[in-house]
Design an enzyme around this catalytic site. Sequence first.
Site, short mmCIF file in Angstrom:
data_model
loop_
_atom_site.label_atom_id
_atom_site.label_comp_id
_atom_site.label_asym_id
_atom_site.label_seq_id
_atom_site.Cartn_x
_atom_site.Cartn_y
_atom_site.Cartn_z
N ALA A 103 0.85 -1.20 0.00
CA ALA A 103 0.00 0.00 0.00
C ALA A 103 0.89 1.25 0.00
CB ALA A 103 -0.93 0.00 1.21
N SER A 141 4.44 12.54 -7.88
CA SER A 141 3.92 13.52 -8.85
C SER A 141 2.69 12.97 -9.56
CB SER A 141 5.00 13.86 -9.88
OG SER A 141 6.00 14.64 -9.27
N GLU A 142 2.70 11.66 -9.81
CA GLU A 142 1.56 11.04 -10.51
C GLU A 142 0.29 11.14 -9.65
OE1 GLU A 142 4.68 9.70 -10.20
OE2 GLU A 142 5.19 10.21 -12.27
N GLU A 160 5.21 11.55 0.31
CA GLU A 160 3.98 12.31 0.60
C GLU A 160 3.12 12.48 -0.65
OE1 GLU A 160 3.89 15.29 3.56
OE2 GLU A 160 5.64 14.50 4.60
N1 COS Z 1 -9.61 15.21 2.56
C1 COS Z 1 -10.72 14.62 3.07
N2 COS Z 1 -11.22 13.47 2.59
C2 COS Z 1 -10.58 12.90 1.56
C3 COS Z 1 -9.42 13.46 0.97
C4 COS Z 1 -8.94 14.67 1.52
N3 COS Z 1 -7.87 15.26 1.05
N4 COS Z 1 -9.01 12.67 -0.03
C5 COS Z 1 -9.87 11.64 -0.10
N5 COS Z 1 -10.80 11.79 0.87
C6 COS Z 1 -11.96 10.91 1.13
C7 COS Z 1 -12.83 10.86 -0.12
O1 COS Z 1 -13.77 11.94 -0.12
C8 COS Z 1 -13.51 9.52 0.03
O2 COS Z 1 -14.57 9.65 0.96
P1 COS Z 1 -16.02 8.98 0.68
O3 COS Z 1 -15.73 7.49 0.59
O4 COS Z 1 -16.81 9.37 1.87
O5 COS Z 1 -16.48 9.58 -0.60
C9 COS Z 1 -12.44 8.67 0.67
O6 COS Z 1 -11.52 9.57 1.32
C10 COS Z 1 -11.68 7.81 -0.32
O7 COS Z 1 -11.08 8.70 -1.26
P2 COS Z 1 -10.78 8.31 -2.76
O8 COS Z 1 -11.99 7.62 -3.33
O9 COS Z 1 -10.27 9.50 -3.47
O10 COS Z 1 -9.64 7.20 -2.56
P3 COS Z 1 -8.72 6.54 -3.67
O11 COS Z 1 -8.25 5.29 -3.07
O12 COS Z 1 -9.39 6.48 -4.98
O13 COS Z 1 -7.52 7.57 -3.86
C11 COS Z 1 -5.46 8.65 -3.26
C12 COS Z 1 -6.84 8.12 -2.84
C13 COS Z 1 -4.81 7.91 -4.41
C14 COS Z 1 -5.59 10.12 -3.57
C15 COS Z 1 -4.67 8.44 -1.95
O14 COS Z 1 -4.55 7.07 -1.70
C16 COS Z 1 -3.31 9.09 -1.93
O15 COS Z 1 -3.17 10.28 -1.66
N6 COS Z 1 -2.27 8.26 -2.19
C17 COS Z 1 -0.91 8.69 -2.00
C18 COS Z 1 -0.55 8.36 -0.59
C19 COS Z 1 0.60 9.12 -0.11
O16 COS Z 1 0.69 10.34 -0.23
N7 COS Z 1 1.51 8.39 0.50
C20 COS Z 1 2.64 8.99 1.09
C21 COS Z 1 2.91 8.21 2.28
S1 COS Z 1 2.80 9.08 3.72
S2 COS Z 1 4.52 10.02 3.83
#
Ligand code: COS
Length: 380
Positions: free
Chosen positions: A127, A364-365, A361
């Site tokens: 994940a 870029s993608e 965090e």
């Molecule tokens: N603020 C509040 N709620 C959020 C949100 C945000 N910024 N982003 C998503 N959500 C909510 C959505 O609204 C959705 O809620 P509902 O189910 O009630 O509609 C839920 O969370 C799921 O969101 P989403 O459907 O967008 O999830 P996905 O799995 O499709 O995509 C991404 C999420 C890919 C954007 C996310 O997994 C991500 O940011 N991945 C990168 C992770 C990361 O930055 N890792 C770094 C490690 S930590 S250093």
Amino acid sequence: METETRDQLLDALKRFVDERLIPLEAQVAETDAIPADALAEMRALGLFGLSIPEEHGGLGLSMEDECRAMFEFCRCSPAFRSAFGTNVGIGSQGLVMFGTEAQKQKWLPGIASGEIVTSFALTEPEAGSDSASVRTKAEMRGDHYVLNGNKRYITNANRASLFTVMARTDPSQKGGAGVSAFLVPRDSEGLSVGKPEKKMGQQGAHICDVNFDNVKVPLDMRLGEEGQGFKVAMQVLDKGRLHISSVCVGVAERLIEESVKYAAERKQFGQAIANFQMIQAMLADSRAEANAGRAMVLDAARKRDAGENVVLEASACKLFCSEMVGRVADRAVQIFGGAGYTADHGVERFYRDVRLFRIYEGSSEIQRLVIAREMMKRGG
Ligand code: COS
């Protein structure tokens, strides 16, 4: 914070970076460790508590002021920022935004002083970008949960005494809806931390695996409601992405300073290479892009301070600034020429250090994906 006090803080940071940290950069890279006295000075300056509310012992900076502090501070190797970065950002903000008053009172003062180092445990072997697919499980058993699973590439895990852990409380839900957030102390039985990974850059900053083997977590250590953990993580990351963007601007400033200085000193064809238009073009592009990054970060930070939704803006800043500092570092190596490729000058080290900004965090993608989704919602 009053503007005058803020400006005094920025001056103090500039002096500290110039006089104490820049001279230590090569040693930190060589030894993969930040000296204890430098860490103590960072704690004394209040760096671990920049974003923690004043009533809980921090400086309570607004997002705008936090970004301004990072513009100044990050003119040194990013490893120094990483030492307190989790306390200011991803390791504390879940607690600040979603913690109960009792949780805040218990943990925030120690986080603000730097006595407690925090870590944010979201990423797992399976994940990464797909962070909603966490497999670490948290099963409720009476008055506590039991956590089992593995986390990967967790920043500061080897120094942390408190983890914010995202784990699945509802296995029937595959996505974010089944995930909850927990505060887990390092000394919990069954919690173990792996060895720091060997990395391409940012020596002195560490990432490790964190493993949970039947770790008992009391119910009152859950952060937010059950099933809210993914949203906690996403909102923490929105803020974290703005913070990292300001870090990128700070590092770009340092690389521009170094490039201008070197171009003015280095002579070829009987004159300083700064006189050559192809060198000037590189300097000008770096300056224009760093200014653009600074302006967009301040704009997004002010919007966040005003309570606006900045999901798109934070991702746009992270995308632009992390790519921008990559180009600035690449030009810096080019301006330094052969000297830039040797380890005698810091630019090759920064070139390696900044590569991480496009990955962690949210890559870029992922930022492009978040921006495009928000555009569809907003209609532009
Ligand atoms: N603020 C509040 N709620 C959020 C949100 C945000 N910024 N982003 C998503 N959500 C909510 C959505 O609204 C959705 O809620 P509902 O189910 O009630 O509609 C839920 O969370 C799921 O969101 P989403 O459907 O967008 O999830 P996905 O799995 O499709 O995509 C991404 C999420 C890919 C954007 C996310 O997994 C991500 O940011 N991945 C990168 C992770 C990361 O930055 N890792 C770094 C490690 S930590 S250093």
